[in-house]
Structure formats: C-alpha cells, structure tokens
Design an enzyme around this catalytic site. Structure first.
Site, short mmCIF file in Angstrom:
data_model
loop_
_atom_site.label_atom_id
_atom_site.label_comp_id
_atom_site.label_asym_id
_atom_site.label_seq_id
_atom_site.Cartn_x
_atom_site.Cartn_y
_atom_site.Cartn_z
N LYS A 166 0.83 -1.21 0.00
CA LYS A 166 0.00 0.00 0.00
C LYS A 166 0.87 1.26 0.00
O LYS A 166 0.60 2.21 -0.74
CB LYS A 166 -0.95 -0.03 1.21
CG LYS A 166 -1.99 -1.15 1.13
CD LYS A 166 -2.95 -1.12 2.29
CE LYS A 166 -2.34 -1.65 3.56
NZ LYS A 166 -2.06 -3.09 3.51
N THR A 167 1.89 1.28 0.83
CA THR A 167 2.80 2.42 0.87
C THR A 167 3.56 2.56 -0.44
O THR A 167 3.72 3.67 -0.97
CB THR A 167 3.79 2.28 2.03
OG1 THR A 167 3.07 2.16 3.26
CG2 THR A 167 4.73 3.48 2.11
N THR A 199 -5.48 -1.53 7.15
CA THR A 199 -5.59 -2.99 7.20
C THR A 199 -6.95 -3.42 7.74
O THR A 199 -7.26 -4.61 7.71
CB THR A 199 -4.49 -3.57 8.12
OG1 THR A 199 -4.59 -2.96 9.41
CG2 THR A 199 -3.10 -3.29 7.55
#
Length: 347
Positions: free
Chosen positions: A67-68, A161
């Site tokens: 995601k990052t 999450t």
C-alpha cells in the site's frame, strides 16, 4: 525507536533502507495486482489529460502487500510531491492543520493506518477532502469565531488494514477504493529475483521459488526472507542462493515449507492440545499464547484461514483436519477430554 514504540536495531534500520530501495518506482515496475494496476493506470492517465490532481484513493487489505509502495508509485507517475504520515501520529487538530496548510497544488498526502484517526481529526479532514477548505476556530466561548482557509487542490491517499473500522463518512470521500490481495507464486518469484539482482546476490530459480513459496503471499515477507537467506548464503555457503541453501537457512529460522513460523504452529498447537481443536475464543488464544489479540487477528489468522488450517465460527476458532496433518498430529474424535477431578474421594 520505531513508530510503535519498539527498539529498532541497526539490522532493522538497514532492512528499512533496503525496503525503500527495492520498492517499484513506476507502474511498469510492478508485478501482480493486475486489475488494480490497470485501474490506477486509467485514473492517472485521465488526471494527466485533464491536468488536474488525481482523485482521493483508499487502499485496504492485509499488511505487507504494498500500500505504501503504491502511494509512492502514484506520486512518481504524477510527478507530485508526497507527504507521508500515519493516523496515530496526528494527535491534535493543529497537527493536521499544519500539514494541510503546507501542501501545494497537486501534492499527495499519504495517511497510513487511516482508520486510527481521531474523531476530531476526521471532522477537519472532511471539508478539506471534499471542498478543499480548512475551518479554524479562533478564541473560546462566546467570542470564538471560525475562519475558513482555502486549500490548494491536493490528493489524499489512505491505507488501512481494517476497512471496517474506517468511519463511513471518511470512507465515502475517497473517490477510488482498491483492495490488495495476496500475491501469486509466480509474482513473488519475480519480485524475489528482481530484488536479488538489486541486492547484487546470485540466486538460482529454484532458490527464488522456494523463498516465494514460503512468503505467505506477501512481498514484504518475501523480501525479509531473501535478506536472511542472503546472509546465510554469504556466511555459511558460497554466496549463491540455491534451493538447498534456502532450505537450510529457513529451517534455521523455524519456517516450514508452507511459510508457517513458530508462532503460527504455537497457535494451532494451543487450540489442539489445550482446547481439543476448538471452538475457542480469540481472547483465550491470545492469553494462552501470550500474543496480542490484534496481532493474532491481523497477522496470523488470515494466512492460517487461507491455508484451510483454521475456521472462524460463531462459537470461536476451530482447527481443521488439514492442520492436524501438517503438524503430524492424530485427529481427535471430536469429544472433549475428561477433565481430572480437583479432589479425589476415597471409599
């Protein structure tokens, strides 16, 4: 110290630096998540054609899936500056106001663990995301007044999450929402092989395949295993990551052929040996294994469920026959063991 309060060692800092270096820079460098990449490509191309910032985007899914990295990829594709923060780091409304007022047109604000933003912070973020304005209250009591500041058009990229914990009004303000799924074996092999080349370590296809097989479908875990196997290959072998070298290194780390580590096996054994295979509540499992409940639910359970080793039922967690077979244990007959009496009575 890390963001979560842990003492960070030199090895972990080195691993973090290597993780950043190994991240893909552009969409063409990415492997896996094909549908997501195609959708992002369309969104980015359309924003460039209109010469406007990209819409707000939310990424959700298990940890370690990129995601990052995707936030940085979008920043590179758009040629935009990115400001990185995390939900728990924004403690006061003034913290968010300071961040927003320093953004320029087209900048990207990446908020990791966005579901952990406080209510007061979310209230400020709503108009900022929707109308690009910032309402600041000056003074207190009857003399207090609200000043509205116009903000440049910017993009918020959120990552979480736990999508269910994200407030509905905040979730609705993201124009695009994408779930990241676990990676395939082939995609992980490609990621591991590419990373080995960047780390300047020789790796054979069988070695890359073995690391990918034990990576639990997660690139972050695959890269961590690669670094540890690299250390073993350079100190205990001839510097080449082969399948035998990988087997020896991961066996030393107590990681089995399916990627289960000592804690995974402890969770399964506790349910089997102490609670006759279940059902048992997650709080009880956490107490019996000395692990945090959220860690069990977010880190260990998803993979055990994916393997078919664990079932979630209304009454609690239940170990499946597949887990018994993997651990080499005999399947019980479904009855609870007879508990010994606390006091014996003599006739």
């Amino acid at each position: 110290m890390s963001d979560d309060g842990r003492l960070v060692t030199g090895t972990e800092r080195k691993d973090d630096r290597e993780n950043i270096a190994l991240r893909p820079k552009f969409l063409k460098d990415m492997v896996g998540q094909d549908d997501l990449r195609e959708n992002l490509s369309i969104i980015i191309e359309a924003a460039k054609l209109r010469q406007e910032p990209i819409d707000h985007i939310l990424f959700y899914g298990p940890p370690g899936l990129g995601k990052t990295s995707l936030a940085h990829v979008i920043s590179n594709e758009m040629g935009a500056n990115i400001r990185v923060t995390a939900g728990p780091s924004i403690e006061r409304a003034g913290d968010l106001a300071a961040i927003l007022t320093h953004l320029k047109k087209g900048d990207i604000l990446f908020i990791d663990e966005v579901h952990r933003l406080g209510k007061a912070i979310e209230e400020i973020l709503y108009p900022a995301m929707e109308d690009f304005v910032l309402d600041i209250v000056i003074g207190k009591g009857p003399a207090a007044k609200t000043v509205r500041l116009n903000l440049p058009r910017f993009t918020v990229i959120g990552a979480t999450t736990q999508l269910a914990l994200l407030a509905g009004p905040l979730r609705d303000r993201f124009g695009a929402r994408f779930r990241l799924d676990y990676y395939s074996q082939a995609a992980l092999e490609h990621i591991v092989t590419r990373a080995a080349g960047m780390l300047k370590i020789a790796i054979e296809p069988e070695g890359a395949s073995e690391i990918a097989r034990r990576a639990r479908g997660t690139p972050r875990i695959g890269l961590r295993l690669l670094r540890r196997v690299r250390d073993y290959a350079q100190t205990r072998a001839d510097g080449i990551i082969t399948r035998p070298v990988t087997d020896e290194a991961l066996q030393l780390m107590n990681i089995d052929g399916l990627g289960l580590d000592e804690i995974d096996r402890r969770i399964l054994r506790v349910i089997i040996e102490k609670f006759n295979g279940g059902p048992v509540g997650v709080e009880t499992i956490a107490a019996a294994t000395s692990e945090d409940r959220s860690t069990i639910e977010d880190v260990y359970e998803p993979y055990l469920i994916q393997l078919g080793f664990l079932d979630r039922t209304k009454r609690g967690r239940v170990v499946t026959p597949h887990a018994y077979a993997h651990l080499g244990l005999k399947l019980n007959d479904g009855t609870r063991p007879i508990q010994p009496e606390l006091f014996s009575h003599e006739d």
